[in-house]
Design a protein around this motif. Structure first.
Motif, PDB file in Angstrom:
ATOM      1  N   ALA A  35      13.638   5.043  -9.237  1.00 44.11           N
ATOM      2  CA  ALA A  35      12.233   4.623  -9.294  1.00 44.11           C
ATOM      3  C   ALA A  35      11.787   4.055  -7.957  1.00 44.11           C
ATOM      4  N   MET A  36      12.677   3.290  -7.315  1.00 46.21           N
ATOM      5  CA  MET A  36      12.330   2.701  -6.017  1.00 46.21           C
ATOM      6  C   MET A  36      12.132   3.794  -4.978  1.00 46.21           C
ATOM      7  N   LEU A  37      13.007   4.803  -5.015  1.00 46.20           N
ATOM      8  CA  LEU A  37      12.861   5.908  -4.071  1.00 46.20           C
ATOM      9  C   LEU A  37      11.549   6.642  -4.321  1.00 46.20           C
ATOM     10  N   ALA A  38      11.194   6.782  -5.602  1.00 42.87           N
ATOM     11  CA  ALA A  38       9.968   7.489  -5.952  1.00 42.87           C
ATOM     12  C   ALA A  38       8.729   6.748  -5.460  1.00 42.87           C
ATOM     13  N   SER A  39       8.870   5.438  -5.241  1.00 44.33           N
ATOM     14  CA  SER A  39       7.709   4.670  -4.798  1.00 44.33           C
ATOM     15  C   SER A  39       7.405   4.906  -3.328  1.00 44.33           C
ATOM     16  N   GLU A  40       8.333   5.564  -2.619  1.00 44.69           N
ATOM     17  CA  GLU A  40       8.186   5.853  -1.191  1.00 44.69           C
ATOM     18  C   GLU A  40       8.030   4.588  -0.353  1.00 44.69           C
ATOM     19  N   LEU A  41       8.402   3.457  -0.938  1.00 46.90           N
ATOM     20  CA  LEU A  41       8.379   2.206  -0.184  1.00 46.90           C
ATOM     21  C   LEU A  41       9.787   1.965   0.348  1.00 46.90           C
ATOM     22  N   SER A  84      19.756 -10.015 -14.647  1.00 48.29           N
ATOM     23  CA  SER A  84      18.544 -10.621 -14.081  1.00 48.29           C
ATOM     24  C   SER A  84      18.141  -9.902 -12.799  1.00 48.29           C
ATOM     25  N   TYR A  85      19.138  -9.422 -12.038  1.00 46.73           N
ATOM     26  CA  TYR A  85      18.791  -8.702 -10.811  1.00 46.73           C
ATOM     27  C   TYR A  85      18.069  -7.396 -11.135  1.00 46.73           C
ATOM     28  N   LEU A  86      18.550  -6.708 -12.180  1.00 47.37           N
ATOM     29  CA  LEU A  86      17.877  -5.474 -12.603  1.00 47.37           C
ATOM     30  C   LEU A  86      16.429  -5.760 -12.989  1.00 47.37           C
ATOM     31  N   SER A  87      16.245  -6.813 -13.806  1.00 51.95           N
ATOM     32  CA  SER A  87      14.892  -7.165 -14.246  1.00 51.95           C
ATOM     33  C   SER A  87      14.007  -7.507 -13.063  1.00 51.95           C
ATOM     34  N   LEU A  88      14.547  -8.334 -12.168  1.00 53.86           N
ATOM     35  CA  LEU A  88      13.763  -8.739 -11.000  1.00 53.86           C
ATOM     36  C   LEU A  88      13.408  -7.534 -10.154  1.00 53.86           C
ATOM     37  N   GLY A  89      14.398  -6.659  -9.937  1.00 55.44           N
ATOM     38  CA  GLY A  89      14.167  -5.474  -9.122  1.00 55.44           C
ATOM     39  C   GLY A  89      13.030  -4.632  -9.673  1.00 55.44           C
ATOM     40  N   PHE A  90      13.047  -4.456 -10.991  1.00 58.35           N
ATOM     41  CA  PHE A  90      12.010  -3.605 -11.581  1.00 58.35           C
ATOM     42  C   PHE A  90      10.642  -4.279 -11.546  1.00 58.35           C
ATOM     43  N   THR A  91      10.611  -5.582 -11.785  1.00 57.28           N
ATOM     44  CA  THR A  91       9.336  -6.304 -11.695  1.00 57.28           C
ATOM     45  C   THR A  91       8.777  -6.230 -10.280  1.00 57.28           C
ATOM     46  N   VAL A  92       9.657  -6.459  -9.304  1.00 58.16           N
ATOM     47  CA  VAL A  92       9.232  -6.377  -7.906  1.00 58.16           C
ATOM     48  C   VAL A  92       8.643  -5.001  -7.634  1.00 58.16           C
ATOM     49  N   LEU A  93       9.320  -3.974  -8.123  1.00 57.08           N
ATOM     50  CA  LEU A  93       8.864  -2.609  -7.876  1.00 57.08           C
ATOM     51  C   LEU A  93       7.481  -2.363  -8.490  1.00 57.08           C
ATOM     52  N   ILE A  94       7.356  -2.694  -9.776  1.00 57.99           N
ATOM     53  CA  ILE A  94       6.093  -2.382 -10.453  1.00 57.99           C
ATOM     54  C   ILE A  94       4.937  -3.160  -9.826  1.00 57.99           C
ATOM     55  N   THR A  95       5.154  -4.430  -9.512  1.00 62.78           N
ATOM     56  CA  THR A  95       4.048  -5.176  -8.911  1.00 62.78           C
ATOM     57  C   THR A  95       3.799  -4.746  -7.467  1.00 62.78           C
ATOM     58  N   ARG A 136       0.814  -1.206   0.000  1.00 64.05           N
ATOM     59  CA  ARG A 136       0.000   0.000   0.000  1.00 64.05           C
ATOM     60  C   ARG A 136       0.854   1.266   0.000  1.00 64.05           C
ATOM     61  N   GLY A 137       0.377   2.282  -0.663  1.00 64.29           N
ATOM     62  CA  GLY A 137       1.110   3.540  -0.675  1.00 64.29           C
ATOM     63  C   GLY A 137       0.364   4.567  -1.495  1.00 64.29           C
ATOM     64  N   SER A 138       0.870   5.789  -1.519  1.00 64.30           N
ATOM     65  CA  SER A 138       0.183   6.825  -2.278  1.00 64.30           C
ATOM     66  C   SER A 138       1.188   7.666  -3.055  1.00 64.30           C
ATOM     67  N   SER A 139       2.309   7.040  -3.422  1.00 64.74           N
ATOM     68  CA  SER A 139       3.351   7.768  -4.135  1.00 64.74           C
ATOM     69  C   SER A 139       2.922   8.032  -5.571  1.00 64.74           C
ATOM     70  N   ILE A 140       3.740   8.772  -6.280  1.00 60.28           N
ATOM     71  CA  ILE A 140       3.455   9.070  -7.680  1.00 60.28           C
ATOM     72  C   ILE A 140       3.369   7.778  -8.489  1.00 60.28           C
ATOM     73  N   LEU A 141       4.203   6.788  -8.130  1.00 60.59           N
ATOM     74  CA  LEU A 141       4.180   5.510  -8.852  1.00 60.59           C
ATOM     75  C   LEU A 141       2.897   4.736  -8.568  1.00 60.59           C
ATOM     76  N   HIS A 142       2.420   4.821  -7.325  1.00 65.02           N
ATOM     77  CA  HIS A 142       1.172   4.134  -6.980  1.00 65.02           C
ATOM     78  C   HIS A 142       0.015   4.711  -7.790  1.00 65.02           C
ATOM     79  N   ARG A 143       0.039   6.046  -7.967  1.00 63.89           N
ATOM     80  CA  ARG A 143      -1.098   6.712  -8.593  1.00 63.89           C
ATOM     81  C   ARG A 143      -1.035   6.677 -10.122  1.00 63.89           C
ATOM     82  N   CYS A 144       0.147   6.375 -10.631  1.00 63.02           N
ATOM     83  CA  CYS A 144       0.345   6.359 -12.083  1.00 63.02           C
ATOM     84  C   CYS A 144      -0.585   5.340 -12.760  1.00 63.02           C
ATOM     85  N   ASP A 145      -1.054   5.657 -13.952  1.00 66.01           N
ATOM     86  CA  ASP A 145      -1.932   4.763 -14.713  1.00 66.01           C
ATOM     87  C   ASP A 145      -1.248   3.412 -14.924  1.00 66.01           C
ATOM     88  N   ALA A 146      -1.989   2.324 -14.661  1.00 63.84           N
ATOM     89  CA  ALA A 146      -1.386   0.989 -14.722  1.00 63.84           C
ATOM     90  C   ALA A 146      -0.858   0.671 -16.113  1.00 63.84           C
TER      91      ALA A 146
END
Lengths: 237, 273, 315
Positions: free
Chosen positions: B58-64, B123-134, B13-23
Motif C-alpha cells: 500500500a505504501m508503494l502504491a501511494s508513490e510517496l 501497534s507499528y502496523l496500525s501506526l504505519g497504516f494510519t500514517v499512510l492513509i492520513t 501531496r501526490g496523485s497516486s491511485i491511493l490519493h485519488r481513491c474515494d475518502a
C-alpha cells in the motif's frame, strides 16, 4: 557589534528565506532594513538573538551565538516584534514590562524603578496598573518597546515600529527612537523614518542584500528603489 | 514561521491511485486494517508478516517515499516502546538469564518477551497504516467522507472551522512563544538566580493562553460577521456533496472487512494448532 | 520533536472490549452534547466554538519548563468548561482530540473513543463538578473564581490520567500497580501546571473581559447530569485506583472482586529482586512519592487560596 557571515535560512517547505547574507554592524550605528514583503527582514531580525538558527555565523559582541550563550545574547539584543500583541500577555502593563527582569531574578525594588523609568521613556508614565488589552495600538507599541527597553539591551532590533500607527503615534515613536543611544536595526516600510533616523540603509529582496550604504545615496537612485518595490513612496514624495 | 506541529500534519501531496481513491473507501480500509491488527492474537508471526507485506504494498502504491512514512510511524512508536519495555522485567513466567557483561545479568521472562514483541509489531502496523492513509487524504476530504458517513452537521462545521483557523492560531502561538523566549535572558555575570519561580512561569504561560483566547474571541466575532456578509445559512460548506457509493465500491468495502476477519480466524487457528 | 502527552493512548494499547465500550460511551456523551449545546450556541456562536477549539489546540503547544527537561502543558478542558459551559466544552475537546488523532496521530483511531472519554468527557465532567462545587462553597469573589480555576484544572488532569491508567490496566497492557502510580504521579505534577495555567488565563480574562467569566455563573446551568457524572467519575476513580494498584492485574482484580474471591497472594506474579534490576522498585516508589507530594501541594495551595479569599472578602 554584530557580524553576520554567510547566513542562510530556509523555511521547512524548502523556500529560501535568507541566502548567504553578510552584514556587519558597528556599535551605535542606526540602520534601516527595507525591502518588499517577504524579503526576509523579519527572518533576519529573528537571527540576531538566536530565535532562529540558520546556517552560517552570527556574532554578537565578538561571540558566535550558540546554545550556551543564547541567554546572554538575548540580554544584549532586544527584539521588538511587529505585532505588540505577541509581546503582551499579562494582566497589567507592569507585569508585561517586568517580565524580562523577573526572569533575570532582579530584586523587586530595582524592577519597580526600572519599569517606571522604561514607561517614562516611551511616554507612558504611571500606566503600570492598566490592562494591556484595553490599550490602543499606538499605546501597545510603546509598551512593547518598553518591555524590551527595560532590559537595557545594547542592540535594539525593531520590526516595523511604525506600522499601522496614526501620524501622531508614528511621530511619537520616531522621536522616541531618535533619543536612544543603542545600536538600532529597524526593519521598516516607512522610508520617511529611515531617512530621518538612519544614516545607513540595507535593502533586502528575496533573501539577499541588494544595497548596503548611505540612506541619502539610496534615495538618489529611484531605479533601485523602484526595482525593489519601494516606488510608491518615491512617487508620493 | 510554523515549526514542528505543522510539519507533522500528515498530508503529502501526490496523485497516486491511493490519493485519488474515494475518502470513504480509505476510511473503511483503515478501520478494517486497524480492527484486524487489534484482533490478532499474540505471537501470530506469519499473519503479522502478511499484514506488513500488505502495508508495504500500500505504501508503494501511494508513490510517496516509503522511508518517510516508515520513519513517521517509528517516531510515534517510541512512547509505546517506553511504556512496554519495563514490563519485560515484571511479568510472570519462566525467566531467562542473560549475562551482558561480566557481573551484570539481565533476567526477563520469555512469555512477556513474546507478548511485548507482538504488541510492538501490532501497534507499528496500525501506526504505519494510519500514517499512510492520513498522508494520502486531505483533511477536507476526510471530513466530507465522515459527514457522508453520518457525522452530525454541527460537529462537521466545528471541525471545518477549527481546521481553517488552526494553523493561523498555531502561528500566533509560536510568535508569542518566540517573543517570550527573546526576553528570557540573563546578562553576563549578573550573579542573580534566573528563570523565576515555577508558579510565576506557569502563570505567565496562563496569561499567554488567556491572551490567545481573547484574540480568538474577537476573531470569532469578525468571522461570524464575515460569514453573515457572505450569506451564511447555518451550514459551513464542506465542498461539494459526495456522490453515493457504487455497488462495486460497497462490495470492495465488505470484502476488506471479510479479509480482515479471515486473517484473524487464520491467526487464531494457527495459534491453537 | 516533542513526545506526545502520554494522555493520548495509541492504537494497540487497549483491548477491543475496553476501546469499544469507551467509543460507545463517548458517542453517547457527544450526542447529548450536540443536543444540549445546540440550544446553547445556536448559529451565531458556531464560529466561536470552532475557533476556540483551534485556540485550545494551539494553546496545548504552550509549554513552560518545570525542571530538567520536563515541561508542563495545557490540556484546556477546564478552561473550556469555565469559558463556555460543560456541553460546549465537550464539543471543543472532541474536535481537538479527534483532529489530533486524525491528522497528527497523537493517539490512535481505535483508542480515539477512550481518548475522547478521558479528555472530553471525564475532563469536562470533573472540571464542571469541581467548579460547581467550589462556586457553591466559596461564592463568586475574585479569589473564589481563581481558586476554582486552579482546582478544576488540577482535578481534570489528575482524574483523566487515572481514567487512562485504569483503561490500560483493564486492557492488560500495563499492570495497574505500574500504570496508576506512574500516570497518577506524573499527572499530579502536570496537573499543578494545568491548574496554574488555567488560573493565569482566567485572571487575565477577568482583568480584560470580566463579563466572559461571570456570565456563566449568572445564568444557572441546569446540568445536573454532568454534575452527577462528574461526582461519580471522581469518586469511582479516586476509590478504584488505589485498590486496583494494590492488585497488579486489573482484569484479575475485577474478576476476583466480582466473584467475591478471597484476595489471595498471587505467587506467580513477582517483581524480580532488585539486585537483578536495580532502580525499578525505587522508581515505582519515586513516582508514588511524586504523586503524594503533588496531592499535598494541591491541598496546600487550595487551603492557602481559600484563606486569602476569605481575608479578601472580609476586607
Amino acid at each position: 557589534m554584530i557580524e553576520i557571515e554567510k547566513l542562510s535560512y530556509s523555511y521547512e517547505d524548502g523556500r529560501t528565506a535568507l541566502a548567504a547574507l553578510n552584514l556587519s554592524v558597528s556599535t551605535g550605528e542606526k540602520i534601516a532594513l527595507v525591502g518588499p514583503n517577504g524579503a526576509g527582514k523579519t527572518t533576519l531580525l529573528l537571527h540576531l538573538n538566536g530565535i532562529l538558527r540558520g546556517e552560517g555565523i552570527v556574532r554578537v559582541g565578538g561571540e558566535i551565538i550558540n546554545e550556551r550563550n543564547l541567554s546572554k545574547i538575548r540580554a544584549e539584543v532586544g527584539l521588538a516584534f511587529q505585532s505588540p500583541d505577541d509581546q503582551l500577555f499579562s494582566n497589567s502593563v507592569y507585569e508585561d514590562v517586568a517580565y524580562g527582569l523577573i526572569y533575570q531574578g532582579a530584586p523587586a525594588g530595582m524592577i519597580k524603578d526600572r519599569v517606571a523609568a522604561a514607561l517614562e521613556m516611551v511616554g507612558m508614565p504611571g500606566c503600570e496598573g492598566r490592562s494591556p488589552y484595553h490599550l490602543s495600538l499606538g499605546e501597545k507599541k510603546r509598551i512593547a518597546l518598553a518591555t524590551v527597553l527595560v532590559m537595557q539591551p545594547r542592540v535594539l532590533a525593531l520590526d516595523e515600529p511604525t506600522a499601522g500607527l496614526d501620524p501622531r503615534g508614528r511621530r511619537g515613536i520616531i522621536n522616541l527612537l531618535a533619543g536612544l543611544e543603542q545600536t538600532l536595526i529597524i526593519a521598516t516600510h516607512d522610508l520617511g523614518l529611515a531617512k530621518e533616523l538612519c544614516p545607513r540603509m540595507v535593502i533586502m529582496d528575496a533573501g539577499r542584500i541588494i544595497y548596503d550604504g548611505s540612506t541619502m545615496v539610496a534615495f538618489q537612485n529611484p531605479a533601485l528603489l523602484e526595482k525593489h518595490g519601494l516606488t510608491d513612496y518615491y512617487i508620493d514624495s | 514561521m510554523p515549526t514542528g506541529i505543522v510539519q507533522r500534519a500528515s498530508y503529502l501531496r501526490g496523485s497516486s491511485i491511493l490519493h485519488r481513491c474515494d475518502a470513504r473507501i480509505k476510511i473503511a480500509l483503515l478501520i478494517s486494517f486497524l480492527l484486524t491488527a487489534a484482533f490478532l492474537p499474540i505471537g501470530a508471526w506469519v499473519v503479522y508478516a502478511l499484514m506488513g507485506g500488505l502495508l508495504l504494498v500500500a505504501m508503494l502504491a501511494s508513490e510517496l517515499p516509503v522511508s518517510v512514512l516508515l520513519q513517521r510511524a517509528l517516531v510515534l512508536e517510541i512512547p509505546i516502546l517506553l511504556v512496554l519495555l519495563p514490563q519485560l522485567f515484571l511479568q510472570k513466567g519462566n525467566f531467562v538469564v542473560l549475562t551482558v557483561i561480566k557481573g551484570f545479568q539481565i533476567s526477563f521472562s520469555m512469555s512477556s518477551l513474546v507478548r511485548i514483541t507482538s504488541l510492538l509489531i501490532r501497534s507499528y502496523l496500525s501506526l504505519g497504516f494510519t500514517v499512510l492513509i492520513t498522508a494520502v487524504t486531505r483533511f477536507e476530504d476526510l471530513l466530507a467522507a465522515m459527514r457522508a458517513c453520518g457525522l452530525p452537521r454541527m460537529l462537521a462545521s466545528i471541525f471545518a472551522l477549527m481546521w481553517r483557523y488552526l494553523f493561523v492560531l498555531i502561528e500566533e502561538m509560536e510568535r508569542m512563544t518566540q517573543a517570550r523566549a527573546s526576553r528570557s535572558a540573563v546578562p553576563v555575570n549578573s550573579g542573580m538566580r534566573a528563570g523565576g519561580s515555577f508558579g510565576w512561569r506557569a502563570q505567565v504561560t496562563g496569561g499567554m493562553a488567556g491572551a490567545l483566547l481573547l484574540r480568538t474571541l474577537e476573531r470569532s466575532e469578525r468571522i461570524y460577521q464575515a460569514m453573515l456578509a457572505r450569506g451564511y445559512d447555518g451550514e459551513v460548506r464542506l465542498g461539494h456533496a459526495s456522490e453515493p457509493l457504487t455497488w462495486g465500491q460497497k462490495a470492495a468495502m465488505l470484502l476488506m472487512l471479510l479479509m480482515g476477519a479471515a486473517l484473524v480466524l487464520i491467526a487464531n487457528g494457527m495459534n491453537g494448532a | 520533536m516533542k513526545a506526545p502527552i502520554p494522555m493520548h493512548i495509541p492504537d494497540g494499547f487497549l483491548s477491543i472490549p475496553v476501546a469499544g465500550i469507551l467509543w460507545l460511551v463517548s458517542l453517547v456523551f457527544i450526542f447529548i452534547a450536540l443536543k444540549k449545546a445546540g440550544k446553547e450556541i445556536g448559529g451565531n456562536k458556531l464560529p466561536l466554538v470552532g475557533v476556540l477549539a483551534a485556540a485550545i489546540f494551539a494553546g496545548q503547544m504552550l509549554n513552560f519548563s518545570i525542571s530538567g527537561g520536563t515541561s508542563g502543558h495545557l490540556l484546556g478542558a477546564a478552561l473550556a468548561v469555565l469559558l463556555v459551559g460543560p456541553w460546549t466544552a465537550v464539543l471543543i475537546m472532541t474536535s481537538v482530540v479527534a483532529v489530533q488523532a486524525l491528522v497528527f496521530q497523537d493517539g490512535g483511531i481505535l483508542t480515539l473513543g477512550a481518548n475522547l472519554f478521558n479528555m472530553a468527557v471525564v475532563g469536562m465532567a470533573v472540571a464542571y463538578f469541581v467548579s460547581s462545587l467550589f462556586r457553591r462553597w466559596f461564592g463568586n469573589s475574585r479569589w473564589a473564581i481563581l481558586l476554582t480555576a486552579f482546582a478544576a484544572g488540577w482535578f481534570s488532569i489528575f482524574i483523566a490520567a487515572l481514567a487512562a491508567s485504569l483503561e490500560l490496566a483493564f486492557s492488560g497492557t500495563s499492570p495497574a500497580n505500574i500504570a496508576i502510580p506512574a500516570m497518577g504521579g506524573v499527572h499530579a505534577l502536570i496537573g499543578i501546571g494545568e491548574g496554574l495555567i488555567t488560573l493565569g488565563a482566567v485572571s487575565l480574562l477577568m482583568a480584560s473581559k470580566p463579563q466572559l467569566i461571570e456570565q456563566d455563573s449568572k445564568e444557572p446551568v441546569k446540568s445536573s447530569a454532568v454534575w452527577i457524572a462528574g461526582l461519580i467519575f471522581t469518586a469511582v476513580l479516586l476509590v478504584c485506583s488505589p485498590l486496583a494498584s494494590s492488585k497488579p492485574d486489573g482484569l484479575e482484580w475485577v474478576a476476583e472482586k466480582l466473584g467475591f474471591l478471597i484476595m489471595a497472594q498471587d505467587a506467580s506474579y513477582h517483581i524480580i529482586p532488585d539486585y537483578v534490576m536495580p532502580g525499578i522498585q525505587n522508581e515505582a516508589l519515586a513516582t508514588i512519592a511524586a504523586g503524594a507530594i503533588g496531592v499535598l501541594i494541591v491541598i496546600a495551595v487550595v487551603t492557602l487560596l481559600a484563606r486569602r479569599g476569605k481575608l479578601a472578602e472580609n476586607k
